[in-house]
Scaffold this active site. Structure first.
Site, PDB file in Angstrom:
ATOM      1  CD  GLU A  56       7.077  -4.784 -15.709  1.00 50.43           C
ATOM      2  OE1 GLU A  56       7.315  -5.152 -14.537  1.00 50.43           O
ATOM      3  OE2 GLU A  56       7.928  -4.249 -16.447  1.00 50.43           O
ATOM      4  CD  GLU A  81       4.426   1.840 -10.658  1.00 54.21           C
ATOM      5  OE1 GLU A  81       3.715   2.107  -9.657  1.00 54.21           O
ATOM      6  OE2 GLU A  81       4.802   0.691 -10.944  1.00 54.21           O
ATOM      7  CG  ASP A 108      -5.856   1.528 -13.448  1.00 57.72           C
ATOM      8  OD1 ASP A 108      -5.179   0.484 -13.506  1.00 57.72           O
ATOM      9  OD2 ASP A 108      -7.067   1.545 -13.157  1.00 57.72           O
ATOM     10  CG  ASP A 130      -0.862  -3.435  -2.769  1.00 52.76           C
ATOM     11  OD1 ASP A 130      -0.926  -4.298  -1.870  1.00 52.76           O
ATOM     12  OD2 ASP A 130      -0.871  -2.212  -2.547  1.00 52.76           O
ATOM     13  CE  LYS A 134      -4.320  -3.575   7.969  1.00 55.51           C
ATOM     14  NZ  LYS A 134      -4.626  -2.229   8.542  1.00 55.51           N
ATOM     15  CG  ASP A 166       6.238 -11.880  -2.000  1.00 53.82           C
ATOM     16  OD1 ASP A 166       5.190 -11.258  -2.304  1.00 53.82           O
ATOM     17  OD2 ASP A 166       7.126 -11.380  -1.290  1.00 53.82           O
TER      18      ASP A 166
END
Length: 222
Positions: A56, A81, A108, A130, A134, A166
């Protein structure tokens, strides 16, 4: 030139897991050198057995990974993470549950994925990366074509890549970025679905996502 290349040695990363569970980024950064290539990491550097490996990227508080590890005790789970605050929560969660089939790395994930052996991963999970909403930041999005191709190379044949977002614009970009990735095909009749009944709902999903407005990708390696 040829002799220089033949003499160049790959650097080996030492993975020293604290409490046989986690590594913080300082332990990795201290070993990184400029203009250096690194050896492929053996799966036995993470786990001593030869059980199936699941990865993951972006584990957050570790809830999703812990759920999988509890339900599949005969498989291994490797999580990455970059946010230290939530990484600590993930470490605490795994420790409380005493899960011995989990390893966590505060770094990373894309860097480590590049060092995994080819065709070594049974499943990749990337939940709500993420979206960098923008437009000027879209270039920072994780799920670009080169990275998707890298994930495909690391997957075993018939392995699965799960991606969830989402953010509609990001979902559309993922669809476009998948087109050149010949080794992956959707497990659904469409490229994505908006509901996946048996998929564990993460904290983000429960708190922020609107049911029916989530994009689930399930890509199988041919």
């Amino acid at each position: 030139m040829q002799s220089e290349l033949s003499e160049r040695r790959l650097q080996k990363l030492e993975l020293n897991f604290e409490d046989n569970l986690y590594i913080y980024s300082d332990s990795i950064k201290d070993q990184l050198l400029p203009f250096t290539d690194y050896e492929t990491i053996s799966l036995n550097d993470f786990f001593k057995d030869n059980n199936r490996l699941n990865v993951e990227i972006g584990i957050g508080n570790g809830e999703f990974l812990a759920h999988l590890a509890e339900n599949y005790p005969d498989e291994n789970f490797l999580g990455f993470e970059v946010v230290k605050r939530v990484f600590k929560k993930a470490v605490s969660r795994i420790q409380r549950k005493r899960l011995e089939n989990v390893k966590l790395i505060h770094y990373d994930g894309s860097f480590f994925v590049s060092l995994l052996p080819e065709k070594s991963v049974s499943n990749f999970y990337i939940n709500f990366p993420d979206p960098w909403p923008k437009k000027k930041h879209h270039k920072r999005r994780l799920l670009k074509t080169p990275f998707l191709k890298l994930l495909a190379r690391k997957l075993k044949n018939r392995g699965t890549l799960y991606m969830v977002t989402d953010h509609e614009n990001y979902a559309k970009e993922i669809m476009t970025n998948l087109i050149p990735v010949d080794d992956l095909t959707s497990a659904f009749k469409s490229v994505y679905v908006n509901e996946l009944v048996d998929y564990y709902p993460t904290k983000y999903y429960r708190k922020f996502a609107n049911p029916g407005s989530v994009f689930f990708f399930k890509m199988k390696k041919l």
